[in-house]
Design a protein around this motif. Structure first.
Motif, PDB file in Angstrom:
ATOM      1  N   THR A 203       0.722  -1.406  -0.107  1.00  0.00           N
ATOM      2  CA  THR A 203      -0.006   0.047  -0.106  1.00  0.00           C
ATOM      3  C   THR A 203       0.961   1.172  -0.044  1.00  0.00           C
ATOM      4  OG1 THR A 203      -1.742  -1.099   1.149  1.00  0.00           O
ATOM      5  CG2 THR A 203      -1.775   1.205   1.324  1.00  0.00           C
ATOM      6  N   ILE A 204       1.999   1.239   0.857  1.00  0.00           N
ATOM      7  CA  ILE A 204       3.053   2.283   0.899  1.00  0.00           C
ATOM      8  C   ILE A 204       3.457   2.541  -0.296  1.00  0.00           C
ATOM      9  CG2 ILE A 204       4.924   3.291   2.096  1.00  0.00           C
ATOM     10  CD1 ILE A 204       4.076   1.761   4.427  1.00  0.00           C
ATOM     11  N   LYS A 205       4.001   1.711  -1.087  1.00  0.00           N
ATOM     12  CA  LYS A 205       4.800   1.506  -2.234  1.00  0.00           C
ATOM     13  C   LYS A 205       3.694   2.274  -3.360  1.00  0.00           C
ATOM     14  CE  LYS A 205       7.221  -1.152  -5.501  1.00  0.00           C
ATOM     15  NZ  LYS A 205       6.526  -0.566  -6.873  1.00  0.00           N
ATOM     16  N   SER A 206       2.295   1.942  -3.522  1.00  0.00           N
ATOM     17  CA  SER A 206       1.353   2.427  -4.551  1.00  0.00           C
ATOM     18  C   SER A 206       1.346   3.848  -4.220  1.00  0.00           C
ATOM     19  CB  SER A 206       0.237   1.585  -4.458  1.00  0.00           C
ATOM     20  OG  SER A 206      -0.941   2.266  -5.379  1.00  0.00           O
ATOM     21  N   ALA A 207       1.147   4.245  -2.801  1.00  0.00           N
ATOM     22  CA  ALA A 207       0.987   5.489  -2.798  1.00  0.00           C
ATOM     23  C   ALA A 207       2.294   6.415  -3.063  1.00  0.00           C
ATOM     24  CB  ALA A 207       0.694   6.042  -1.183  1.00  0.00           C
ATOM     25  N   LEU A 208       3.505   6.114  -2.838  1.00  0.00           N
ATOM     26  CA  LEU A 208       4.463   6.743  -3.389  1.00  0.00           C
ATOM     27  C   LEU A 208       4.664   6.781  -4.767  1.00  0.00           C
ATOM     28  CD1 LEU A 208       7.305   7.985  -2.561  1.00  0.00           C
ATOM     29  CD2 LEU A 208       8.326   5.513  -2.538  1.00  0.00           C
ATOM     30  N   ASP A 209       4.223   5.847  -5.490  1.00  0.00           N
ATOM     31  CA  ASP A 209       4.280   5.872  -6.869  1.00  0.00           C
ATOM     32  C   ASP A 209       3.558   6.982  -7.497  1.00  0.00           C
ATOM     33  OD1 ASP A 209       6.230   3.819  -7.191  1.00  0.00           O
ATOM     34  OD2 ASP A 209       4.760   2.265  -7.529  1.00  0.00           O
ATOM     35  N   GLN A 210       2.276   7.185  -6.904  1.00  0.00           N
ATOM     36  CA  GLN A 210       1.364   8.157  -7.344  1.00  0.00           C
ATOM     37  C   GLN A 210       1.919   9.475  -7.130  1.00  0.00           C
ATOM     38  OE1 GLN A 210      -2.261   7.505  -5.309  1.00  0.00           O
ATOM     39  NE2 GLN A 210      -2.901   5.687  -6.493  1.00  0.00           N
ATOM     40  N   GLU A 211       2.627   9.529  -5.913  1.00  0.00           N
ATOM     41  CA  GLU A 211       3.125  11.028  -5.640  1.00  0.00           C
ATOM     42  C   GLU A 211       4.274  11.311  -6.805  1.00  0.00           C
ATOM     43  OE1 GLU A 211       2.673  13.324  -3.447  1.00  0.00           O
ATOM     44  OE2 GLU A 211       0.899  12.469  -2.789  1.00  0.00           O
ATOM     45  N   MET A 212       5.005  10.263  -7.064  1.00  0.00           N
ATOM     46  CA  MET A 212       6.126  10.556  -8.127  1.00  0.00           C
ATOM     47  C   MET A 212       5.642  10.887  -9.310  1.00  0.00           C
ATOM     48  SD  MET A 212       9.487  10.522  -8.681  1.00  0.00           S
ATOM     49  CE  MET A 212      10.139   9.385  -7.223  1.00  0.00           C
ATOM     50  N   GLU A 213       4.496  10.365  -9.799  1.00  0.00           N
ATOM     51  CA  GLU A 213       3.928  10.787 -11.093  1.00  0.00           C
ATOM     52  C   GLU A 213       3.236  12.245 -11.367  1.00  0.00           C
ATOM     53  OE1 GLU A 213       3.859   9.006 -14.093  1.00  0.00           O
ATOM     54  OE2 GLU A 213       4.946   7.357 -13.175  1.00  0.00           O
ATOM     55  N   GLN A 214       2.862  12.362  -9.834  1.00  0.00           N
ATOM     56  CA  GLN A 214       2.147  13.828 -10.081  1.00  0.00           C
ATOM     57  C   GLN A 214       3.299  14.768  -9.885  1.00  0.00           C
ATOM     58  OE1 GLN A 214      -0.146  14.316  -6.458  1.00  0.00           O
ATOM     59  NE2 GLN A 214      -1.623  12.761  -7.064  1.00  0.00           N
ATOM     60  N   LEU A 215       4.477  14.520  -9.308  1.00  0.00           N
ATOM     61  CA  LEU A 215       5.588  15.430  -9.416  1.00  0.00           C
ATOM     62  C   LEU A 215       6.389  15.637 -10.808  1.00  0.00           C
ATOM     63  CD1 LEU A 215       7.483  17.064  -7.769  1.00  0.00           C
ATOM     64  CD2 LEU A 215       8.978  15.170  -7.209  1.00  0.00           C
ATOM     65  N   LYS A 216       6.205  14.532 -11.533  1.00  0.00           N
ATOM     66  CA  LYS A 216       7.079  14.409 -12.874  1.00  0.00           C
ATOM     67  C   LYS A 216       6.136  15.197 -13.660  1.00  0.00           C
ATOM     68  CE  LYS A 216       9.088   9.930 -12.615  1.00  0.00           C
ATOM     69  NZ  LYS A 216       9.239   8.684 -13.359  1.00  0.00           N
ATOM     70  N   ARG A 217       4.457  15.280 -13.783  1.00  0.00           N
ATOM     71  CA  ARG A 217       3.584  15.995 -14.539  1.00  0.00           C
ATOM     72  C   ARG A 217       3.957  17.724 -14.366  1.00  0.00           C
ATOM     73  NH1 ARG A 217       0.317  11.478 -13.528  1.00  0.00           N
ATOM     74  NH2 ARG A 217      -0.963  12.788 -11.680  1.00  0.00           N
ATOM     75  N   LYS A 218       3.909  17.783 -12.775  1.00  0.00           N
ATOM     76  CA  LYS A 218       4.112  19.287 -12.623  1.00  0.00           C
ATOM     77  C   LYS A 218       5.425  19.810 -13.132  1.00  0.00           C
ATOM     78  CE  LYS A 218       4.510  22.239  -8.568  1.00  0.00           C
ATOM     79  NZ  LYS A 218       4.528  22.350  -7.151  1.00  0.00           N
ATOM     80  N   LEU A 219       6.739  19.044 -12.962  1.00  0.00           N
ATOM     81  CA  LEU A 219       7.917  19.589 -13.672  1.00  0.00           C
ATOM     82  C   LEU A 219       7.583  19.791 -15.227  1.00  0.00           C
ATOM     83  CD1 LEU A 219      10.446  17.643 -11.868  1.00  0.00           C
ATOM     84  CD2 LEU A 219       9.901  19.876 -11.486  1.00  0.00           C
ATOM     85  N   GLU A 220       7.035  18.874 -16.001  1.00  0.00           N
ATOM     86  CA  GLU A 220       6.591  18.748 -17.281  1.00  0.00           C
ATOM     87  C   GLU A 220       6.194  19.981 -17.580  1.00  0.00           C
ATOM     88  OE1 GLU A 220       4.859  15.201 -18.396  1.00  0.00           O
ATOM     89  OE2 GLU A 220       6.612  14.068 -18.329  1.00  0.00           O
ATOM     90  N   LYS A 221       4.966  20.625 -16.823  1.00  0.00           N
ATOM     91  CA  LYS A 221       4.391  21.599 -17.291  1.00  0.00           C
ATOM     92  C   LYS A 221       5.469  22.826 -17.088  1.00  0.00           C
ATOM     93  CE  LYS A 221      -0.285  20.262 -15.554  1.00  0.00           C
ATOM     94  NZ  LYS A 221      -1.110  20.228 -14.687  1.00  0.00           N
TER      95      LYS A 221
END
Length: 227
Positions: A203-221
């Protein structure tokens, strides 16, 4: 019921009562076996004395019987020879030996009864001893297995050094079985705990992956691109 049988029954009943409350049944069984060995040895000595006495009585009545028969033959020979007075003396001795023969024969027959009964009691005592001795090693092995499994459970679960206090239940069989059941239950609890930790980690790993994806999309913008 004989005195020896009553003594044996009382001893067995006392053992059962003490086993129900004993915290070390194997040691109690050892004490019982030691007592039984002493009782068997005493009974064997008594048996030997009774047999020796019976054999002595048998020799007495057999000797009297031989003399009785010999005097009767002598009386017959004396009568044939016309020695009536000699025959009378021989018959008188024959009658005396006959009384001796009957007295010792009665004593011998009376002595045979206790010997037969003592033989039965010795067989029963030896059978009881062998039965308890056989069970002793079996219960010791089961208790040692349960004790080691409990120590292993305490070490694997990170428990403290609290010593588990043994209690004797209604029967020794129930007590050992309960110890085995506790060991199995602790093992099942450890397995469930490991599964829960594994699921929590996923469960913790899944939440961490989601946070990582959000951070990548923010940087791309913001114009960030992967190097």
């Amino acid at each position: 019921m004989s005195i020896l049988r009553r003594m044996r029954d009382i001893t067995v009943a006392t053992l059962n009562d003490r086993l129900e409350q004993s915290e070390d049944p194997v040691r109690l069984i050892d004490q019982y076996l030691a007592t039984q060995r002493e009782q068997i040895q005493q009974s064997e000595r008594l048996y030997s004395q009774c047999v020796h006495h019976a054999e002595s009585l048998k020799r007495q009545y057999m000797t009297a019987k031989e003399v009785m028969e010999k005097r009767e033959q002598q009386a017959m020979l004396a009568l044939k020879a016309g020695e009536e007075e000699v025959a009378r003396l021989a018959l008188q001795e024959k009658m005396t030996q006959e009384e001796t023969y009957l007295r010792y024969l009665e004593l011998y027959e009376n002595a045979r009864g206790p010997i037969a009964e003592l033989e039965d009691q010795l067989r029963s005592l030896r059978a009881d001893y062998q039965e308890v001795a056989a069970k002793r090693s079996y219960y010791q092995a089961r208790m040692e297995t349960a004790r080691l499994q409990q120590k292993l459970n305490e070490r694997l679960s990170g428990g403290g050094g609290t010593e588990y206090t043994y209690r004797m239940f209604n029967r020794l069989e129930e007590r050992v079985s309960d110890m085995e059941m506790v060991a199995r239950s602790l093992k099942e609890v450890r397995n469930v705990t490991k599964e829960a930790l594994y699921e929590a980690g996923n469960t913790i790993k899944s939440a961490l992956d989601q946070e990582m994806e959000q951070l990548k999309r923010k940087l791309e913008k913001e114009g960030w691109t992967k190097q």
